[in-house]
Design a protein around this motif. Sequence first.
Motif, short mmCIF file in Angstrom:
data_model
loop_
_atom_site.label_atom_id
_atom_site.label_comp_id
_atom_site.label_asym_id
_atom_site.label_seq_id
_atom_site.Cartn_x
_atom_site.Cartn_y
_atom_site.Cartn_z
N GLN A 276 50.89 52.37 75.79
CA GLN A 276 50.45 51.34 74.86
C GLN A 276 50.32 51.87 73.44
O GLN A 276 50.61 51.16 72.48
N GLY A 277 49.91 53.13 73.32
CA GLY A 277 49.84 53.71 71.99
C GLY A 277 51.21 53.81 71.34
O GLY A 277 51.37 53.56 70.14
N ASN A 278 52.21 54.15 72.14
CA ASN A 278 53.56 54.27 71.60
C ASN A 278 54.22 52.91 71.39
O ASN A 278 55.16 52.79 70.59
N MET A 279 53.76 51.88 72.09
CA MET A 279 54.33 50.55 71.91
C MET A 279 54.07 50.02 70.51
O MET A 279 54.83 49.19 70.01
N ILE A 280 53.01 50.47 69.88
CA ILE A 280 52.72 50.05 68.50
C ILE A 280 53.90 50.41 67.61
O ILE A 280 54.40 49.59 66.83
N LEU A 281 54.34 51.65 67.71
CA LEU A 281 55.45 52.12 66.87
C LEU A 281 56.76 51.44 67.28
O LEU A 281 57.57 51.06 66.43
N LYS A 282 56.97 51.28 68.56
CA LYS A 282 58.21 50.66 69.05
C LYS A 282 58.37 49.26 68.51
O LYS A 282 59.42 48.91 67.94
N HIS A 283 57.34 48.43 68.67
CA HIS A 283 57.44 47.03 68.23
C HIS A 283 57.43 46.90 66.72
O HIS A 283 57.85 45.86 66.19
N TRP A 286 61.32 48.19 65.77
CA TRP A 286 62.43 47.46 66.40
C TRP A 286 62.99 46.36 65.50
O TRP A 286 64.22 46.29 65.28
N PRO A 287 62.17 45.45 64.92
CA PRO A 287 62.75 44.43 64.04
C PRO A 287 63.47 45.01 62.84
O PRO A 287 64.55 44.55 62.46
N GLU A 288 62.87 46.05 62.22
CA GLU A 288 63.50 46.64 61.05
C GLU A 288 64.83 47.31 61.42
O GLU A 288 65.78 47.29 60.65
N GLY A 294 72.13 44.99 61.30
CA GLY A 294 72.81 43.75 60.92
C GLY A 294 73.34 43.81 59.51
O GLY A 294 74.39 43.22 59.21
N ALA A 295 72.64 44.50 58.62
CA ALA A 295 73.08 44.64 57.23
C ALA A 295 74.02 45.82 57.03
O ALA A 295 74.39 46.14 55.90
N ARG A 296 74.42 46.50 58.11
CA ARG A 296 75.34 47.65 58.08
C ARG A 296 74.78 48.84 57.34
O ARG A 296 75.53 49.67 56.80
N GLU A 297 73.46 48.98 57.31
CA GLU A 297 72.85 50.15 56.68
C GLU A 297 72.53 51.17 57.76
O GLU A 297 71.37 51.46 58.07
N LEU A 298 73.57 51.77 58.32
CA LEU A 298 73.42 52.65 59.48
C LEU A 298 72.69 53.96 59.17
O LEU A 298 71.92 54.45 60.01
N LEU A 304 65.30 55.93 60.54
CA LEU A 304 64.16 55.22 61.11
C LEU A 304 64.01 55.55 62.59
O LEU A 304 62.90 55.78 63.08
N ASN A 305 65.11 55.61 63.31
CA ASN A 305 65.07 55.93 64.73
C ASN A 305 64.56 57.36 64.96
O ASN A 305 63.76 57.61 65.87
N ALA A 306 65.02 58.29 64.14
CA ALA A 306 64.58 59.68 64.28
C ALA A 306 63.08 59.82 63.99
O ALA A 306 62.36 60.53 64.70
#
Length: 343
Positions: A276-283, A286-288, A294-298, A304-306
């Motif tokens: 649950q503590g890690n779900m804060i960061l995940k959620h 995820w939208p960003e 979607g905007a092709r800013e890979l 952000l993923n790292a």
Amino acid sequence: MLRRRLVSTLGANSISQAVNTAIQLASVPLFLALWKKEHYGEWLLLASIPGYLSLAEGGFSTMTANEVAMFIANGKHLEAKRSLDTACTFLAAISSTLLAAAIAGAWLIPWRSLLRISSDNEVGVAWTVFLLSAYTIVGLSLSIAASLYRASYKVPRIVILLSGGRVVELMATTVAICVSSRFVVLAAALLGSRLLTAIILYIDGLNVSPNLRLGFSNFSYQEMKRTWRSSLSFMAFPLGNAFYFQGLTLLVGGMIGPASVVTFNTTRTMTRLIVQGNMILKHSTWPEFSYLVGARELPKARRLNALAFEVTWVSTLLIAGCLLITGPSIMSIWTRHEVVLGR
């Protein structure tokens, strides 16, 4: 802009997780103070059954939330509307089918004898299963409604609204178990609370995204066919949860008895504080991440993923260490000494 949205979403998810944790911590001693341990265990068994109904949506809600956000970020509003309406039509059809199945299954399957329920009769158990099934089915509409907020860059808003709904459910639960020990009363209170949340989200959604609303007019069979395989991949999450939560609860109850379900579920709830503590960061990320892809800013998406991975790794070790040291003492106090680790 990205940093401000990320901080705002992180704050909202932190509040949401704090609310969820507080509800979990409050509900166990509340039940054990007013109900016997065996009675509470029987409720946990009954409450685990309808959870399998959520698997019928096939991952469409999660898939749609991602796709709609990516389409909007890329300026493809027509595609976003088509994806949303296709998911709405599919979930409406699934919900109708599930409701019919719930009506039949609640009264045709001998749940009382299968689950060894001793504190209620067949009719009461059947009504409880049906009302809890309806509660789960209404939850499908809440998940698809979240797509509107993600597409409108208003994730914190939906997070806070859903957290408010959870608080209302806790209040309804408190009143229900104080006035009656019957399962059907509690199930009806939970269903009423969720229906109220669904109505509020529908009304609020009309103002959140005037150009993107829930509907059926742009349904596309080709769109549903295109996204089916991707949706199934997202279904792995609820499928795993179904086996881990409902499946193990039913297994423990069937093999050892309802009282053992309380011991098992409370222990699992405490250890899941790590998740649950890690779900804060995940959620929060995820939208960003969807917007950036979607905007092709890979490059930004990769960074952000790292960052999310690194923070999650550190927080996992910290929370696990704290639970290892303080877990047994907290468990005993939390469950009013009904569950003591090490025995």
